[in-house]
Design a protein around this motif. Structure first.
Motif, mmCIF file in Angstrom:
data_model
loop_
_atom_site.group_PDB
_atom_site.id
_atom_site.type_symbol
_atom_site.label_atom_id
_atom_site.label_comp_id
_atom_site.label_asym_id
_atom_site.label_seq_id
_atom_site.Cartn_x
_atom_site.Cartn_y
_atom_site.Cartn_z
ATOM 1 N N VAL A 131 -61.663 0.438 41.142
ATOM 2 C CA VAL A 131 -61.111 -0.564 40.229
ATOM 3 C C VAL A 131 -59.587 -0.532 40.271
ATOM 4 C CG1 VAL A 131 -60.898 -1.226 37.796
ATOM 5 C CG2 VAL A 131 -63.122 -0.576 38.720
ATOM 6 N N GLN A 132 -59.033 0.669 40.343
ATOM 7 C CA GLN A 132 -57.578 0.796 40.423
ATOM 8 C C GLN A 132 -57.057 0.216 41.751
ATOM 9 O OE1 GLN A 132 -55.597 1.866 38.025
ATOM 10 N NE2 GLN A 132 -57.198 2.428 36.592
ATOM 11 N N ARG A 133 -57.780 0.478 42.832
ATOM 12 C CA ARG A 133 -57.376 -0.077 44.136
ATOM 13 C C ARG A 133 -57.452 -1.603 44.110
ATOM 14 N NH1 ARG A 133 -60.811 0.257 49.034
ATOM 15 N NH2 ARG A 133 -62.023 1.784 47.843
ATOM 16 N N LEU A 134 -58.480 -2.136 43.468
ATOM 17 C CA LEU A 134 -58.611 -3.587 43.334
ATOM 18 C C LEU A 134 -57.443 -4.160 42.545
ATOM 19 C CD1 LEU A 134 -60.330 -6.171 43.677
ATOM 20 C CD2 LEU A 134 -61.492 -5.541 41.540
ATOM 21 N N ALA A 135 -56.987 -3.438 41.520
ATOM 22 C CA ALA A 135 -55.848 -3.899 40.723
ATOM 23 C C ALA A 135 -54.595 -4.043 41.584
ATOM 24 C CB ALA A 135 -55.604 -2.934 39.567
ATOM 25 N N VAL A 136 -54.383 -3.073 42.475
ATOM 26 C CA VAL A 136 -53.223 -3.128 43.362
ATOM 27 C C VAL A 136 -53.324 -4.334 44.287
ATOM 28 C CG1 VAL A 136 -52.000 -1.938 45.225
ATOM 29 C CG2 VAL A 136 -52.863 -0.638 43.271
ATOM 30 N N ILE A 137 -54.515 -4.549 44.856
ATOM 31 C CA ILE A 137 -54.713 -5.687 45.764
ATOM 32 C C ILE A 137 -54.450 -7.000 45.047
ATOM 33 C CG2 ILE A 137 -56.460 -6.947 47.090
ATOM 34 C CD1 ILE A 137 -57.780 -4.236 47.685
ATOM 35 N N ARG A 138 -54.990 -7.130 43.852
ATOM 36 C CA ARG A 138 -54.812 -8.372 43.103
ATOM 37 C C ARG A 138 -53.353 -8.601 42.705
ATOM 38 N NH1 ARG A 138 -59.883 -9.093 38.917
ATOM 39 N NH2 ARG A 138 -61.442 -9.716 40.465
ATOM 40 N N GLU A 139 -52.679 -7.528 42.354
ATOM 41 C CA GLU A 139 -51.279 -7.660 41.966
ATOM 42 C C GLU A 139 -50.439 -8.125 43.150
ATOM 43 O OE1 GLU A 139 -48.215 -7.605 39.166
ATOM 44 O OE2 GLU A 139 -50.373 -7.367 38.931
ATOM 45 N N VAL B 252 -57.546 -1.829 33.823
ATOM 46 C CA VAL B 252 -56.896 -2.220 35.068
ATOM 47 C C VAL B 252 -55.484 -2.685 34.740
ATOM 48 C CG1 VAL B 252 -56.980 -3.684 37.104
ATOM 49 C CG2 VAL B 252 -59.096 -2.956 36.003
ATOM 50 N N PRO B 253 -54.479 -1.848 34.923
ATOM 51 C CA PRO B 253 -53.113 -2.224 34.598
ATOM 52 C C PRO B 253 -52.560 -3.190 35.632
ATOM 53 C CG PRO B 253 -53.147 -0.090 35.654
ATOM 54 C CD PRO B 253 -54.580 -0.499 35.464
ATOM 55 N N PRO B 254 -51.452 -3.897 35.334
ATOM 56 C CA PRO B 254 -50.850 -4.803 36.317
ATOM 57 C C PRO B 254 -50.555 -4.116 37.637
ATOM 58 C CG PRO B 254 -49.878 -5.116 34.154
ATOM 59 C CD PRO B 254 -50.753 -3.908 34.054
ATOM 60 N N MET B 255 -50.071 -2.893 37.592
ATOM 61 C CA MET B 255 -49.855 -2.116 38.809
ATOM 62 C C MET B 255 -50.459 -0.743 38.611
ATOM 63 S SD MET B 255 -48.524 -3.606 41.361
ATOM 64 C CE MET B 255 -47.931 -2.258 42.351
ATOM 65 N N ALA B 256 -51.392 -0.373 39.482
ATOM 66 C CA ALA B 256 -52.062 0.915 39.335
ATOM 67 C C ALA B 256 -51.229 2.008 39.979
ATOM 68 C CB ALA B 256 -53.437 0.867 40.000
ATOM 69 N N PRO B 257 -51.039 3.130 39.305
ATOM 70 C CA PRO B 257 -50.305 4.241 39.903
ATOM 71 C C PRO B 257 -51.136 4.908 40.987
ATOM 72 C CG PRO B 257 -51.245 4.888 37.805
ATOM 73 C CD PRO B 257 -51.496 3.411 37.946
ATOM 74 N N ALA B 258 -50.512 5.767 41.743
ATOM 75 C CA ALA B 258 -51.210 6.452 42.834
ATOM 76 C C ALA B 258 -52.378 7.260 42.304
ATOM 77 C CB ALA B 258 -50.232 7.353 43.586
ATOM 78 N N ILE B 259 -52.214 7.884 41.129
ATOM 79 C CA ILE B 259 -53.290 8.629 40.496
ATOM 80 C C ILE B 259 -53.730 7.848 39.267
ATOM 81 C CG2 ILE B 259 -53.942 10.781 39.352
ATOM 82 C CD1 ILE B 259 -51.836 12.188 40.994
ATOM 83 N N PRO B 260 -54.991 7.366 39.223
ATOM 84 C CA PRO B 260 -55.448 6.569 38.081
ATOM 85 C C PRO B 260 -55.253 7.303 36.768
ATOM 86 C CG PRO B 260 -57.077 6.568 39.848
ATOM 87 C CD PRO B 260 -56.032 7.584 40.207
ATOM 88 N N PRO B 261 -54.780 6.589 35.715
ATOM 89 C CA PRO B 261 -54.579 7.236 34.423
ATOM 90 C C PRO B 261 -55.828 7.920 33.904
ATOM 91 C CG PRO B 261 -53.638 5.029 34.438
ATOM 92 C CD PRO B 261 -54.409 5.178 35.709
ATOM 93 N N ARG B 262 -57.008 7.340 34.155
ATOM 94 C CA ARG B 262 -58.231 7.922 33.621
ATOM 95 C C ARG B 262 -58.631 9.185 34.357
ATOM 96 N NH1 ARG B 262 -63.196 4.284 32.752
ATOM 97 N NH2 ARG B 262 -63.849 6.250 31.842
ATOM 98 N N TYR B 263 -57.937 9.522 35.455
ATOM 99 C CA TYR B 263 -58.282 10.735 36.181
ATOM 100 C C TYR B 263 -58.155 11.955 35.273
ATOM 101 C CZ TYR B 263 -58.442 14.236 39.876
ATOM 102 O OH TYR B 263 -58.788 15.305 40.654
ATOM 103 N N VAL B 264 -57.174 11.899 34.365
ATOM 104 C CA VAL B 264 -57.003 13.019 33.439
ATOM 105 C C VAL B 264 -58.224 13.132 32.545
ATOM 106 C CG1 VAL B 264 -55.593 13.929 31.565
ATOM 107 C CG2 VAL B 264 -54.511 12.769 33.505
ATOM 108 N N VAL B 265 -58.754 11.979 32.084
ATOM 109 C CA VAL B 265 -59.954 11.981 31.266
ATOM 110 C C VAL B 265 -61.127 12.527 32.060
ATOM 111 C CG1 VAL B 265 -61.533 10.556 29.930
ATOM 112 C CG2 VAL B 265 -59.090 10.024 29.940
#
Length: 299
Positions: A142-150, A176-189
């Motif tokens: 989902v994060q990778r898709l966010a980057v593609i869409r942005e 899905v943020p406007p720009m996904a960071p290299a490490i998804p925020p939810r990774y910490v969760v």
């Protein structure tokens, strides 16, 4: 002394490799709606869990055109489950004609009568698999898709479209943020839930060698299975075959959903799978699924 340890995000992703491949095909290659695509995987997993054929495995070898058709038909099912209504063009005496491809993949066993009679049960099952599997297994996609869409939105006049989840399934989609960071925020969760602790490997054995005798095991929510039950089942059916057992660590009031099992020899893994990608067992009336454990770092 307990031999349990956390199941890592890598293990979790590896176990759901086939599910992740299909989700990526749907949302990235075929550009299908990510909300309904995620729900489609949850629906397929639930159907398979109650005894229907494994659609995800069957789709793996089929062309994108077929996968796209299945995506369309599954959306019809999901919208019916969500709203209780069917397309205006649907003929009451020919509802199965709306989903011919899915019915073919399920050996014609799936009917709208079943979905009508079991609608609440199906909704609850889909919601559970969304919570237990899909919302965790597809986070990075989902994060990778966010980057593609942005990037696409930046090169056109069309703005970035947010992730929209149908509302009647009782779950919230990954953010899905406007720009996904290299490490998804939810990774910490995810680390909190299934922390990456791989256990120890004997000094005289490489990690790759241990992987050859390791399997990944999942349990159904609401049907807790203990390490003792697993060991007893496999000892009775395969002899003294388990070297070590690593259960997901959870609070005392919670249920472990995953485990990593290391057998004495790679031959035991081969014998259990018998040429299949995954196998389901029933241990004391509770369903357990096992697959070969494969590290994403393997070459």
């Amino acid at each position: 002394m307990s031999t349990s340890s956390h199941i890592s995000v890598e293990d979790f992703y590896a176990f759901h490799t086939i599910d992740r491949e299909l989700f990526a095909r749907l949302v990235i290659d075929l550009r299908r709606d990510p909300g309904y695509s995620m729900l489609s995987l949850a629906l397929f997993l639930w159907f398979n869990n109650i005894g229907f054929p494994d659609v995800v495995v069957k789709l793996r070898s089929l062309p994108d055109a077929v996968v796209d058709v299945v995506g369309e038909e599954t959306t019809i099912i999901l919208k019916y489950l969500e709203t209780g209504t069917l397309p205006p063009s649907a003929q009451p005496n020919a509802l199965e004609n709306l989903i011919p491809t899915i019915r073919g993949l399920m050996d014609s066993r799936l009917t709208f009568q079943f979905q009508q009679e079991q609608r609440i049960r199906v909704l609850n099952g889909v919601s559970q698999f969304m919570e237990d599997v899909c919302s965790r297994a597809f986070v990075d996609i989902v994060q990778r898709l966010a980057v593609i869409r942005e990037r696409e939105a930046a090169s056109t006049s069309v703005g970035h479209q947010p992730f929209v989840m149908p509302t009647n399934f009782g779950v919230r989609p990954p953010v899905v943020p406007p720009m996904a960071p290299a490490i998804p925020p939810r990774y910490v969760v995810l680390q909190d839930l299934i922390a990456p602790q791989m256990g120890t490997t004997p000094m005289n054995e490489s990690l790759a060698a241990q992987q050859e005798r390791t399997m990944f095991m999942t349990f159904s929510r609401g049907y807790p299975v203990s390490e003792a039950e697993v060991r007893d089942y496999f000892t009775r059916n395969y002899g003294d075959c388990i070297d070590s057992f690593h259960m997901e660590e959870v609070e005392a009031t919670q249920q472990a959903l995953y485990a990593r099992v290391v057998y004495h020899t790679p031959a035991m893994v081969t014998a259990i799978l018998a040429g299949r990608e995954s196998v389901r067992f029933v241990i004391n009336g509770k369903h357990v699924r096992v697959r070969r454990w494969v590290s994403q770092n393997r070459t």
